[in-house]
Design a protein around this motif. Structure first.
Motif, short mmCIF file in Angstrom:
data_model
loop_
_atom_site.label_atom_id
_atom_site.label_comp_id
_atom_site.label_asym_id
_atom_site.label_seq_id
_atom_site.Cartn_x
_atom_site.Cartn_y
_atom_site.Cartn_z
N GLN A 49 0.82 -1.20 0.00
CA GLN A 49 0.00 0.00 0.00
C GLN A 49 0.86 1.26 0.00
OE1 GLN A 49 -2.54 -0.41 3.39
NE2 GLN A 49 -3.79 -2.04 2.49
N ASP A 50 2.00 1.19 0.74
CA ASP A 50 2.89 2.35 0.82
C ASP A 50 3.64 2.57 -0.49
OD1 ASP A 50 2.09 2.67 3.41
OD2 ASP A 50 3.84 1.67 4.29
N ASP A 51 3.98 1.49 -1.19
CA ASP A 51 4.75 1.61 -2.43
C ASP A 51 4.31 0.49 -3.38
OD1 ASP A 51 6.61 1.70 -4.49
OD2 ASP A 51 8.26 2.30 -3.17
N ASN A 52 3.70 0.88 -4.52
CA ASN A 52 3.16 -0.10 -5.47
C ASN A 52 4.24 -1.01 -6.08
OD1 ASN A 52 0.48 0.62 -5.22
ND2 ASN A 52 0.68 2.29 -6.70
N SER A 53 5.50 -0.57 -6.06
CA SER A 53 6.56 -1.39 -6.66
C SER A 53 6.73 -2.73 -5.97
CB SER A 53 7.89 -0.62 -6.64
OG SER A 53 8.36 -0.45 -5.32
N TYR A 54 6.32 -2.80 -4.66
CA TYR A 54 6.46 -4.07 -3.92
C TYR A 54 5.55 -5.16 -4.50
CZ TYR A 54 9.31 -2.09 -0.17
OH TYR A 54 10.32 -1.52 0.54
N LYS A 55 4.51 -4.77 -5.27
CA LYS A 55 3.61 -5.76 -5.85
C LYS A 55 4.30 -6.56 -6.95
CE LYS A 55 -0.62 -3.18 -4.87
NZ LYS A 55 -1.82 -2.51 -5.46
N LYS A 56 5.29 -5.93 -7.61
CA LYS A 56 6.00 -6.60 -8.71
C LYS A 56 7.40 -7.06 -8.30
CE LYS A 56 3.55 -4.00 -12.31
NZ LYS A 56 3.71 -3.09 -13.46
N ILE A 57 8.06 -6.27 -7.44
CA ILE A 57 9.44 -6.59 -7.03
C ILE A 57 9.44 -6.87 -5.53
CG2 ILE A 57 11.84 -5.82 -6.97
CD1 ILE A 57 11.11 -3.83 -9.19
#
Length: 449
Positions: A49-57
């Protein structure tokens, strides 16, 4: 207005506990695991939720908590210590093992042919009669790992011994893990020193160790672990590597009460061996400054050449041009275990003068000519440098002609002989005269301490 009676919290809590449904240890563990996984999942969702990049990486770096004064470090350390102590309660004790052995003896499977064997039905029957903490040893996959006779039976002695080994291994793992202060699955030098220091009063063969020698004993013992299990000098040894290493088994042999003099002399960790190494260091240190200079290390053995000693001091850590006891221990371990890959790596670093990753003809010349000169000083003549170079290349069988790599030394199976021929005049002479039996007399040439 009437006074309120003080609440008896002890009684309130006792009633609460008594009225609450009792759960088994396994149920509590299961709930703990579920809560742990839930907290991990909640933390992961918050990151996404804080950083969308964590969904892919996914997160692939976690900063190590090295500050022991931080609260989160201490909480983590305390939780881990409690977890390990809890795991200790799952280890089978002497009574559990005795009960297990009696059940195995009482449930021998037919036919009655005098063999102590059990079939799978007896195997399951015994499991049902044991405490829960014993039952994971009685899985179908475990049964199938053992050789079975024509009646489908396994040998109870082999099965029991495998359980004892697993229990000892699990117990050792927990003991070592308690010294992993960071909690990342490895021991630093300081951690391993603390572990070995606390083993001294426990091991039977170390009871005669004088207290003023404790620090030097610990340094000597720790050095062997780091020399063989940390060849890249990272300053850490993984616990899984320790558990599978014969070095730990060698150390734990000192728990035994009975040992022959010969066995003790061959065990690096024995009082006799450690004192022998330390005494040699003291004898070499002729100026008594606690360090060894080149001329002092040269007296380790008559056959060692000047160029080899020079390269040792170039590649190893020195203190104003002298080496300390730890560096000396690495040197001794390499000299006494030349066949091992770790020792060959140590010597290759010294022989690889130009750091090309390979030993060529020029380097062989550089190291072998001092060997010839040293032997000629003792009236030993007739050695042709070109012939020896050809023999060394034939022994090493390098993948690239006239360029011997570390892997070539390890793969050829004669790396120890090649190294000895290039650094030690006596070792070369003895190898060259192996068929005639005309060896150099060490008493004639060795240094008198």
């Amino acid at each position: 207005m009437a006074e309120k009676k003080p609440i008896n919290w002890i009684e309130v809590l006792r009633n609460y506990v008594q009225n609450k449904p009792q759960r088994t240890a396994q149920e509590i563990d299961d709930e703990t695991d579920q809560l742990f996984l839930k907290y991990i999942d909640d933390a992961k969702q918050k990151e996404e939720q804080d950083d969308n990049s964590y969904k892919k990486i996914p997160k692939f770096f976690q900063k190590a908590l090295l500050n022991e004064h931080q609260l989160n470090f201490r909480v983590r350390q305390e939780a881990r210590t409690r977890f390990l102590h809890h795991k200790t309660s799952e280890i089978l004790d002497k009574e559990d093992l005795e009960k297990l052995w009696m059940l195995l003896k009482d449930n021998i499977s037919p036919p009655n042919d005098g063999k102590e064997r059990i079939n799978y039905n007896s195997f399951l029957t015994i499991a049902s009669m044991l405490p829960i903490k014993c039952r994971h040893f009685f899985s179908a996959s475990t049964f199938l790992k053992f050789d079975r006779d024509e009646y489908g039976r396994i040998d109870i002695i082999a099965f029991f011994h495998s359980i004892v080994r697993k229990v000892n291994l699990f117990q050792t793992r927990i003991q070592i893990s308690l010294y992993d202060t960071i909690g990342n699955g490895y021991l630093r030098e300081k951690d391993l020193e603390n572990y070995i220091f606390e083993l001294i009063p426990i091991f039977a063969q170390l009871q005669n160790l004088q207290e003023n020698f404790f620090p030097f004993y610990v340094i000597t013992a720790v050095r062997k672990f780091f020399f063989f299990l940390d060849p890249k000098r990272t300053g850490r040894i993984y616990i899984k590597d320790m558990l599978t290493s014969p070095i730990l088994a060698e150390l734990y042999e000192l728990r035994q009460d009975r040992f022959t003099v010969e066995e003790l002399s061959q065990n690096w960790f024995s009082v006799q061996s450690t004192q022998k190494v330390y005494q040699k260091y003291l004898k070499l240190d002729t100026d008594h400054n606690g360090l060894l200079k080149k001329s002092e290390l040269q007296k380790y053995s008559w056959g060692l050449t000047n160029i080899f000693i020079d390269r040792v001091f170039e590649e190893c850590q020195t203190f104003e041009g002298e080496i300390d006891y730890k560096t000396f221990l690495d040197f001794v371990l390499a000299m006494e275990n030349k066949k091992t890959p770790q020792s060959l790596q140590y010597f290759f670093k010294i022989l690889d003068v130009y750091h090309k990753g390979a030993i060529d003809t020029f380097v062989l010349n550089m190291f072998f000519r001092p060997i010839v000169q040293k032997l000629e000083q003792k009236d030993k003549y007739g050695f042709n440098v070109e012939d020896v170079k050809d023999e060394i290349f034939d022994m090493a069988k390098p993948s690239v002609p006239h360029a011997i790599t570390l892997q070539d030394l390890i793969n050829c199976g004669q790396g120890d002989i090649i190294v000895s021929m290039l650094i030690d005049a006596k070792a070369f002479y003895d190898y060259d005269q192996r068929e005639s039996g005309n060896y150099l007399d060490m008493e004639e040439y060795d240094y008198d301490f």
